[in-house]
Design an enzyme around this catalytic site. Sequence first.
Site, PDB file in Angstrom:
ATOM      1  N   GLU A   9     -11.439 -29.360   3.485  1.00 40.29           N
ATOM      2  CA  GLU A   9     -10.338 -30.269   3.784  1.00 40.29           C
ATOM      3  C   GLU A   9      -9.143 -29.947   2.897  1.00 40.29           C
ATOM      4  O   GLU A   9      -9.242 -29.959   1.681  1.00 40.29           O
ATOM      5  CB  GLU A   9     -10.800 -31.715   3.529  1.00 40.29           C
ATOM      6  CG  GLU A   9      -9.675 -32.726   3.562  1.00 40.29           C
ATOM      7  CD  GLU A   9     -10.156 -34.111   3.097  1.00 40.29           C
ATOM      8  OE1 GLU A   9     -11.346 -34.265   2.761  1.00 40.29           O
ATOM      9  OE2 GLU A   9      -9.314 -35.024   3.076  1.00 40.29           O
ATOM     10  N   ASP A  50     -13.228 -34.386   0.769  1.00 42.48           N
ATOM     11  CA  ASP A  50     -13.058 -35.237  -0.406  1.00 42.48           C
ATOM     12  C   ASP A  50     -13.968 -36.448  -0.313  1.00 42.48           C
ATOM     13  O   ASP A  50     -14.342 -36.877   0.773  1.00 42.48           O
ATOM     14  CB  ASP A  50     -11.604 -35.731  -0.503  1.00 42.48           C
ATOM     15  CG  ASP A  50     -10.664 -34.603  -0.880  1.00 42.48           C
ATOM     16  OD1 ASP A  50     -11.159 -33.585  -1.393  1.00 42.48           O
ATOM     17  OD2 ASP A  50      -9.446 -34.755  -0.645  1.00 42.48           O
ATOM     18  N   ASP A  94     -13.410 -39.491  -0.389  1.00 41.48           N
ATOM     19  CA  ASP A  94     -12.641 -40.718  -0.156  1.00 41.48           C
ATOM     20  C   ASP A  94     -12.681 -41.066   1.330  1.00 41.48           C
ATOM     21  O   ASP A  94     -13.388 -40.423   2.106  1.00 41.48           O
ATOM     22  CB  ASP A  94     -11.192 -40.548  -0.636  1.00 41.48           C
ATOM     23  CG  ASP A  94     -10.505 -39.377   0.056  1.00 41.48           C
ATOM     24  OD1 ASP A  94     -11.071 -38.825   1.025  1.00 41.48           O
ATOM     25  OD2 ASP A  94      -9.402 -39.011  -0.369  1.00 41.48           O
ATOM     26  N   ASP A 117     -10.454 -40.812   3.768  1.00 40.61           N
ATOM     27  CA  ASP A 117      -9.994 -39.747   4.660  1.00 40.61           C
ATOM     28  C   ASP A 117     -11.062 -38.680   4.828  1.00 40.61           C
ATOM     29  O   ASP A 117     -11.335 -38.216   5.930  1.00 40.61           O
ATOM     30  CB  ASP A 117      -8.727 -39.093   4.093  1.00 40.61           C
ATOM     31  CG  ASP A 117      -7.495 -39.914   4.445  1.00 40.61           C
ATOM     32  OD1 ASP A 117      -7.654 -40.932   5.157  1.00 40.61           O
ATOM     33  OD2 ASP A 117      -6.395 -39.529   4.008  1.00 40.61           O
TER      34      ASP A 117
END
Length: 637
Positions: A428, A501, A503, A505
């Site tokens: 990503e 990641d 998180d 997203d």
Amino acid sequence: MNNNNYGVYDEHQIQVLEGLEAVRKRPSMYIGSTGSRGLHHLVFEVVDNSIDEAMAGFCTTITIIINEDNSVTVIDNGRGIPVKEHPQQKKPALEVVLTMLHAGGKFGGEGYKVAGGLHGVGVSVVNALSEWLDVVVCRDGERFRQRYERGFPVTELQGEGKSGKTGTKISFRPDEQIFPDICFDYQLLSQRLRELAFLNRGVKITIEDRSRDKVKKEAFQYEGGISSFVKFLNKNLETYPPEPVHIEKEKDNCWVEVALQYNTGYNETIYSFANNIRTQEGGTHELAFKSALTRLVNDNARRLGIIKENQENFQGEDIREGFSGVISVKLLNPQFEGQTKTRLGNTEVRGIVDGVLAEELGSYLEQNPAVTRKICERALQAARAREAARKARELTRRKNALEITNLPGKLADCANKDPSGSELFIVEGDSAGGSAKQGRDRHSQAVLPLRGKILNVEKARLDKIFGNEEIRALITALGTGIGDDFAIDKLRYHKIIIMTDADVDGSHIRTLLLTFFFRYMEPLISLGYMYIAQPPLFKVTKGKKEHYLYREEELDKFMSGIGRKGVTVQRYKGLGEMNADKLWETTLDPETRTIIKVEMQDAIQANEVFTLLMGDKVEPRRRFIEAHADEVRNLDI
Ligand code: 0RA
């Protein structure tokens, strides 16, 4: 530990102990796994029993609580587990239910009892796999309680005085000796409980999570049953008819319930259930639903002159554009087949569902000509679009053949050309992609960065994904083609590792990628080529020593172990914050890294999250034909 109350071991009791011992020895035989799925299965097993009470007409509310110590409590207002002495076993029926395998079944008076799959193994399995289990029953004007440890009763069945209510309350703590990670996923539980509330009209199901700082609570109760489900699927979309068509009928001992409604989008959404179990792989009920719909709409289209005499019938997919439907059947002996045991196999169900729909949906369509006309005209448009898309696709295929060897520019390929020794990291973001390209082992590791933002914005529609350059690069890099053209022997890497990641997203992008692979390149998952990378969440530095921690829970434990003086903690917000060397050390190096193999279940769940939870945020889908027309244009340049 053998402080149970048995004076003498007679044959029956020895059998019981052996039974529960077998469950503890090979838990996966009974609950599928001892991972997260198996853990949650324990909760659903108890809830299923409460739902049985609801289906039998004796229970109206069910409450599920995740307690602070990660134990779970399930409370219902059903009849209560019987407590009187069991005539054959010579002990309280409650004890029989909780200690004998497959004794969960109701004595006599069969309802629509679930059989097969992993369901209906009985609460005794939950008992066997729990460090402790505490059961309270209100029944016959009294309140009773008994406690168990790892399947053994450690108290007598005790009366606790009078009670005017009826019901069962079961609390249990899964055994750490069996389950390595006892952590309940609120989302997973609440999604299924909502589904159960749709499927069991009127039953109020409440879930409460007391295990985290912020207590969460939701209640599900739907008077519309599966019509409410269809409305939920069509939330925020323009729909017709205004209220879903709802059909329910019992035929030959099989209860059939169908709800359907069109929306002005282009997705086809069908959920099918047998005895409250989601039949992900379909089966006879779903096939009958689809074929009856196709036949009835075609018949009506001819009757209304929308299909002319010399024209072909609509195909099923034409009729299911923008269609949301739920079918739920309840029957005595469901047979579950298929890879994940989620396909209904009972052949008699086909004729039953077909018959019910022919009568009920048939007369609905005849009596509502305006709706019927709209459905038929919609199908006509879809049929025309399908024909145009086919022509466009043929054109792109021919063009593609000429430039097949062009690998995407963004791909940093590995030197090795042998797929079995090659890995592809899907990363990503460009900056993390840069670190990965520098840090990797160039011989065996390829890197393809995906621009996270773009994907995230476009997550709503799968067919848009084909228009996304990054995804097209991914398809080319893998080499297999997609859908009907998919060829596993062309796969260029035998490990495909998603690295996003830690998180929100990142998790969206992972869900999207898994859904994409599941729908268009399924063998990559079922044959075990897909993995998820595990980058660290924290770096803890003390003096010259650096430690990497990979899980939220590890931090506290670790910190209390080393003393806080002179210690700095860095939380990695994104992969991009790590330099190339560190990325290699923590995440890429095959010698030291951890990667997690994607299981079919993960992908199925991702797909579910995608369709169910994101379904209400979707923007209108761009027509398939447009996507293909774009491709043609791009190729022409
Ligand atoms: C055995 C027989 C009957 C009900 C149950 C078990 C039962 C089990 C559970 C587990 C959680 N809640 C439950 N509620 C009921 C039938 C009772 C009867 O015939 O009266």
